[in-house]
Scaffold this motif. Structure first.
Motif, PDB file in Angstrom:
ATOM      1  N   VAL A   8       0.854  -1.190   0.000  1.00  0.00           N
ATOM      2  CA  VAL A   8       0.000   0.000   0.000  1.00  0.00           C
ATOM      3  C   VAL A   8       0.888   1.237   0.000  1.00  0.00           C
ATOM      4  CG1 VAL A   8      -1.669   1.343   1.317  1.00  0.00           C
ATOM      5  CG2 VAL A   8      -1.948  -1.128   1.126  1.00  0.00           C
ATOM      6  N   LEU A   9       0.752   2.056  -1.045  1.00  0.00           N
ATOM      7  CA  LEU A   9       1.549   3.275  -1.168  1.00  0.00           C
ATOM      8  C   LEU A   9       0.871   4.466  -0.509  1.00  0.00           C
ATOM      9  CD1 LEU A   9       2.573   2.898  -4.930  1.00  0.00           C
ATOM     10  CD2 LEU A   9       3.820   2.123  -2.897  1.00  0.00           C
ATOM     11  N   ARG A  10      -0.447   4.444  -0.520  1.00  0.00           N
ATOM     12  CA  ARG A  10      -1.211   5.552   0.061  1.00  0.00           C
ATOM     13  C   ARG A  10      -2.659   5.104   0.197  1.00  0.00           C
ATOM     14  NH1 ARG A  10      -0.114  11.027   0.229  1.00  0.00           N
ATOM     15  NH2 ARG A  10      -1.918  12.348   0.655  1.00  0.00           N
ATOM     16  N   GLU A  11      -3.359   5.614   1.204  1.00  0.00           N
ATOM     17  CA  GLU A  11      -4.777   5.318   1.339  1.00  0.00           C
ATOM     18  C   GLU A  11      -5.484   6.458   2.057  1.00  0.00           C
ATOM     19  OE1 GLU A  11      -5.683   1.884   3.702  1.00  0.00           O
ATOM     20  OE2 GLU A  11      -3.848   2.076   4.880  1.00  0.00           O
ATOM     21  N   GLY A  12      -6.772   6.589   1.779  1.00  0.00           N
ATOM     22  CA  GLY A  12      -7.557   7.638   2.407  1.00  0.00           C
ATOM     23  C   GLY A  12      -8.842   7.903   1.638  1.00  0.00           C
ATOM     24  N   PHE A  13      -9.653   8.824   2.159  1.00  0.00           N
ATOM     25  CA  PHE A  13     -10.918   9.167   1.521  1.00  0.00           C
ATOM     26  C   PHE A  13     -10.694  10.079   0.316  1.00  0.00           C
ATOM     27  CE2 PHE A  13     -12.852   8.270   5.772  1.00  0.00           C
ATOM     28  CZ  PHE A  13     -13.758   7.313   5.346  1.00  0.00           C
ATOM     29  N   LEU A  14     -11.420   9.792  -0.761  1.00  0.00           N
ATOM     30  CA  LEU A  14     -11.569  10.682  -1.900  1.00  0.00           C
ATOM     31  C   LEU A  14     -13.038  10.641  -2.303  1.00  0.00           C
ATOM     32  CD1 LEU A  14      -8.478   9.657  -4.097  1.00  0.00           C
ATOM     33  CD2 LEU A  14      -8.741  11.810  -2.843  1.00  0.00           C
ATOM     34  N   VAL A  15     -13.505  11.679  -2.951  1.00  0.00           N
ATOM     35  CA  VAL A  15     -14.886  11.697  -3.451  1.00  0.00           C
ATOM     36  C   VAL A  15     -14.838  11.405  -4.940  1.00  0.00           C
ATOM     37  CG1 VAL A  15     -16.972  13.062  -3.722  1.00  0.00           C
ATOM     38  CG2 VAL A  15     -15.575  13.339  -1.685  1.00  0.00           C
ATOM     39  N   LEU A  20     -22.239   5.930 -14.436  1.00  0.00           N
ATOM     40  CA  LEU A  20     -23.566   5.925 -15.044  1.00  0.00           C
ATOM     41  C   LEU A  20     -24.405   7.084 -14.532  1.00  0.00           C
ATOM     42  CD1 LEU A  20     -24.297   2.075 -14.940  1.00  0.00           C
ATOM     43  CD2 LEU A  20     -23.433   3.449 -16.843  1.00  0.00           C
ATOM     44  N   VAL A  21     -24.532   7.162 -13.217  1.00  0.00           N
ATOM     45  CA  VAL A  21     -25.195   8.308 -12.590  1.00  0.00           C
ATOM     46  C   VAL A  21     -24.093   9.229 -12.085  1.00  0.00           C
ATOM     47  CG1 VAL A  21     -26.762   9.081 -10.780  1.00  0.00           C
ATOM     48  CG2 VAL A  21     -27.133   6.865 -11.899  1.00  0.00           C
ATOM     49  N   HIS A  22     -24.044  10.446 -12.609  1.00  0.00           N
ATOM     50  CA  HIS A  22     -22.923  11.335 -12.320  1.00  0.00           C
ATOM     51  C   HIS A  22     -23.074  12.045 -10.981  1.00  0.00           C
ATOM     52  CE1 HIS A  22     -21.798  11.617 -16.870  1.00  0.00           C
ATOM     53  NE2 HIS A  22     -21.534  10.444 -16.329  1.00  0.00           N
ATOM     54  N   ASN A  23     -23.321  11.246  -9.937  1.00  0.00           N
ATOM     55  CA  ASN A  23     -23.327  11.808  -8.594  1.00  0.00           C
ATOM     56  C   ASN A  23     -21.972  11.563  -7.939  1.00  0.00           C
ATOM     57  OD1 ASN A  23     -23.651   9.069  -8.468  1.00  0.00           O
ATOM     58  ND2 ASN A  23     -25.206   9.087  -6.887  1.00  0.00           N
ATOM     59  N   TRP A  24     -21.695  12.281  -6.861  1.00  0.00           N
ATOM     60  CA  TRP A  24     -20.406  12.188  -6.179  1.00  0.00           C
ATOM     61  C   TRP A  24     -20.580  11.437  -4.868  1.00  0.00           C
ATOM     62  CZ3 TRP A  24     -15.932  14.342  -8.367  1.00  0.00           C
ATOM     63  CH2 TRP A  24     -16.149  15.123  -9.517  1.00  0.00           C
ATOM     64  N   LYS A  25     -19.703  10.473  -4.626  1.00  0.00           N
ATOM     65  CA  LYS A  25     -19.784   9.677  -3.401  1.00  0.00           C
ATOM     66  C   LYS A  25     -18.396   9.509  -2.803  1.00  0.00           C
ATOM     67  CE  LYS A  25     -23.956   7.041  -4.562  1.00  0.00           C
ATOM     68  NZ  LYS A  25     -24.539   5.683  -4.723  1.00  0.00           N
ATOM     69  N   ALA A  26     -18.338   9.544  -1.480  1.00  0.00           N
ATOM     70  CA  ALA A  26     -17.064   9.356  -0.784  1.00  0.00           C
ATOM     71  C   ALA A  26     -16.710   7.875  -0.757  1.00  0.00           C
ATOM     72  CB  ALA A  26     -17.161   9.899   0.641  1.00  0.00           C
ATOM     73  N   LEU A  37      -7.477   0.947  -5.838  1.00  0.00           N
ATOM     74  CA  LEU A  37      -8.679   0.244  -5.396  1.00  0.00           C
ATOM     75  C   LEU A  37      -9.561   1.198  -4.602  1.00  0.00           C
ATOM     76  CD1 LEU A  37      -6.856  -2.923  -3.997  1.00  0.00           C
ATOM     77  CD2 LEU A  37      -7.726  -2.585  -6.316  1.00  0.00           C
ATOM     78  N   TYR A  38     -10.871   0.951  -4.648  1.00  0.00           N
ATOM     79  CA  TYR A  38     -11.734   1.781  -3.803  1.00  0.00           C
ATOM     80  C   TYR A  38     -12.830   0.930  -3.164  1.00  0.00           C
ATOM     81  CZ  TYR A  38     -14.388   2.296  -8.245  1.00  0.00           C
ATOM     82  OH  TYR A  38     -15.046   2.085  -9.437  1.00  0.00           O
ATOM     83  N   TYR A  39     -13.223   1.376  -1.952  1.00  0.00           N
ATOM     84  CA  TYR A  39     -14.140   0.644  -1.096  1.00  0.00           C
ATOM     85  C   TYR A  39     -15.225   1.591  -0.581  1.00  0.00           C
ATOM     86  CZ  TYR A  39     -10.169  -2.580  -0.901  1.00  0.00           C
ATOM     87  OH  TYR A  39      -9.128  -3.425  -1.229  1.00  0.00           O
ATOM     88  N   LYS A  40     -16.325   1.015  -0.164  1.00  0.00           N
ATOM     89  CA  LYS A  40     -17.424   1.784   0.412  1.00  0.00           C
ATOM     90  C   LYS A  40     -17.404   1.643   1.929  1.00  0.00           C
ATOM     91  CE  LYS A  40     -22.500   2.045   0.432  1.00  0.00           C
ATOM     92  NZ  LYS A  40     -23.760   1.439  -0.062  1.00  0.00           N
ATOM     93  N   TYR A  41     -17.755   2.711   2.614  1.00  0.00           N
ATOM     94  CA  TYR A  41     -17.978   2.643   4.057  1.00  0.00           C
ATOM     95  C   TYR A  41     -19.459   2.427   4.304  1.00  0.00           C
ATOM     96  CZ  TYR A  41     -13.640   3.624   6.561  1.00  0.00           C
ATOM     97  OH  TYR A  41     -12.404   3.516   7.146  1.00  0.00           O
ATOM     98  N   VAL A 270     -19.503  10.233   5.713  1.00  0.00           N
ATOM     99  CA  VAL A 270     -18.247  10.943   5.515  1.00  0.00           C
ATOM    100  C   VAL A 270     -18.549  12.432   5.353  1.00  0.00           C
ATOM    101  CG1 VAL A 270     -16.217  11.212   4.046  1.00  0.00           C
ATOM    102  CG2 VAL A 270     -17.203   8.935   4.411  1.00  0.00           C
ATOM    103  N   ARG A 271     -17.835  13.233   6.108  1.00  0.00           N
ATOM    104  CA  ARG A 271     -17.996  14.679   6.034  1.00  0.00           C
ATOM    105  C   ARG A 271     -16.621  15.342   5.896  1.00  0.00           C
ATOM    106  NH1 ARG A 271     -22.322  13.929   4.451  1.00  0.00           N
ATOM    107  NH2 ARG A 271     -24.310  14.215   5.527  1.00  0.00           N
ATOM    108  N   LEU A 272     -16.607  16.469   5.203  1.00  0.00           N
ATOM    109  CA  LEU A 272     -15.399  17.275   5.118  1.00  0.00           C
ATOM    110  C   LEU A 272     -15.418  18.253   6.286  1.00  0.00           C
ATOM    111  CD1 LEU A 272     -12.871  18.483   3.769  1.00  0.00           C
ATOM    112  CD2 LEU A 272     -14.389  19.901   2.390  1.00  0.00           C
TER     113      LEU A 272
END
Length: 357
Positions: A8-15, A20-26, A37-41, A270-272
């Motif tokens: 693992v070189l780096r990990e953390g939250f990104l949005v 298909l649906v152009h919504n933004w998700k953390a 790789l990306y995962y859901k909380y 997830v909140r900023l």
């Protein structure tokens, strides 16, 4: 988990923007030597199974990517199969660090594959190429594709029809008038010296008066600038409104993605979070929307912040939590339960909040 922890070189939250649906998700992202790789909380805990992956071989990175209105912290990954992935970080520093680490991984793959990869250090050593400043100014002033004007608050004063120094640098790099941020600062300094741009607020004025020619322009979100008064004013600028200009006027001390438990439904999202000083406030934003209008916040005066034990579920906490919990009790006796991605980030946030209480 597919990613080998040793790789693992780096990990953390990104949005991330959906395909298909152009919504933004953390999402929780994990960078390995050859893929992202990306995962859901879910319920306050990261899924054990990945939700997707981006292969890095022959991937192209555009940072910053400024075509999403109101989202200056986005960078784009364009895969060799022609798929675009749009990712948003919590700060310019985080955005540039993610893009830098991904670029380094792509270049190592190219070297291993026998391709002619360019050392990323070479870009920093490149000289500013010949640029027609009039052309730059015309492009920057363009209503549709130029830099966006908005209202900014600095030390309690509101300034309209202006932009931040870091926004100018982002735009110059994105528009390919400069190859690096250093080149962009030099170019912006030349525009400032020629009178095409003017300083707005104390931060930029002080730098212009005291710094050397190449450092007169400040690459910072708190240094404000505008177009020269000799240029015709653009009329279609909407003034930003906020619940309280005073509480949003403090200096930003810390930004980052954290998990917050809701007060009513007790679900984790997830909140900023943005920590400000003078006045000391902690605001949180929905990262799928914007970082202009907070969905909540409170003064830090009289607050109590404490770390919570990860052994077992503390009283008042619901869900299958990941850990790294801390609690903030406001002066009005409202309890906020928050999770940080790592133990170190939890302690950093606690220390930063305690300074302001």
């Amino acid at each position: 988990m597919e990613a080998d922890e040793r790789q693992v070189l780096r990990e953390g939250f990104l949005v991330k923007r959906g395909h298909l649906v152009h919504n933004w998700k953390a999402r929780w992202f994990v960078l390995t030597p050859d893929k992202l790789l990306y995962y859901k909380y879910d319920g306050g805990r990261r899924d054990s199974c990945q939700r997707g992956k981006i292969l890095l071989k022959d991937c192209q990175i555009t940072c910053p990517f400024l075509e999403h209105e109101g989202r200056p912290l986005v960078f784009r990954l364009h895969t060799k199969h022609g798929v675009d992935h749009f990712l948003e970080a919590c700060s310019r520093e985080e955005r540039d660090e993610w893009a830098g680490d991904i670029t380094a991984a792509v270049q190592k793959l190219a070297v291993a594959d026998g391709a002619d990869a360019k050392d990323p250090k070479d870009a920093d050593e490149s000289q500013l190429h010949d640029v027609n400043l009039s052309k730059v100014l015309d492009a920057m002033y363009d209503v549709h594709s130029g830099i966006r004007l908005s209202s900014h608050v600095e030390q309690g004063s509101t300034y309209s029809n202006c932009f931040s120094g870091s926004a100018v640098v982002d735009w110059l790099v994105f528009a390919q008038f400069a190859l690096t941020r250093v080149e962009a600062v030099t170019l912006a300094s030349a525009l400032l010296e020629m009178g095409c741009l003017r300083t707005v607020g104390l931060r930029s004025v002080e730098a212009f008066r005291t710094a050397g020619l190449s450092e007169q322009f400040v690459d910072d979100s708190t240094a404000l600038y505008s177009f020269s008064d000799s240029l015709k004013k653009r009329a279609n600028v909407k003034a930003e409104t906020s619940l309280s200009a005073v509480e949003l006027s403090g200096k930003v001390m810390k930004r980052g993605y954290l998990l917050k438990q809701g007060h009513r439904r007790k679900n984790w999202k997830v909140r900023l979070f943005v920590l400000r000083s003078e006045p000391a406030f902690l605001h949180y934003y929905d990262p799928t929307k914007d970082d202009i209008s907070p969905v909540g916040g409170f003064t830090l005066r009289g607050c109590l912040v404490s770390s919570l034990d990860d052994n077992g579920v503390p009283s008042g906490v619901k869900g299958n939590i990941q850990g790294n919990l801390f609690k903030i009790i406001t002066q009005a006796d409202t309890h906020y339960f928050i999770q940080a991605p790592t133990h170190q980030e939890k302690m950093d946030w606690i220390d930063a909040i305690r300074v302001e209480t």
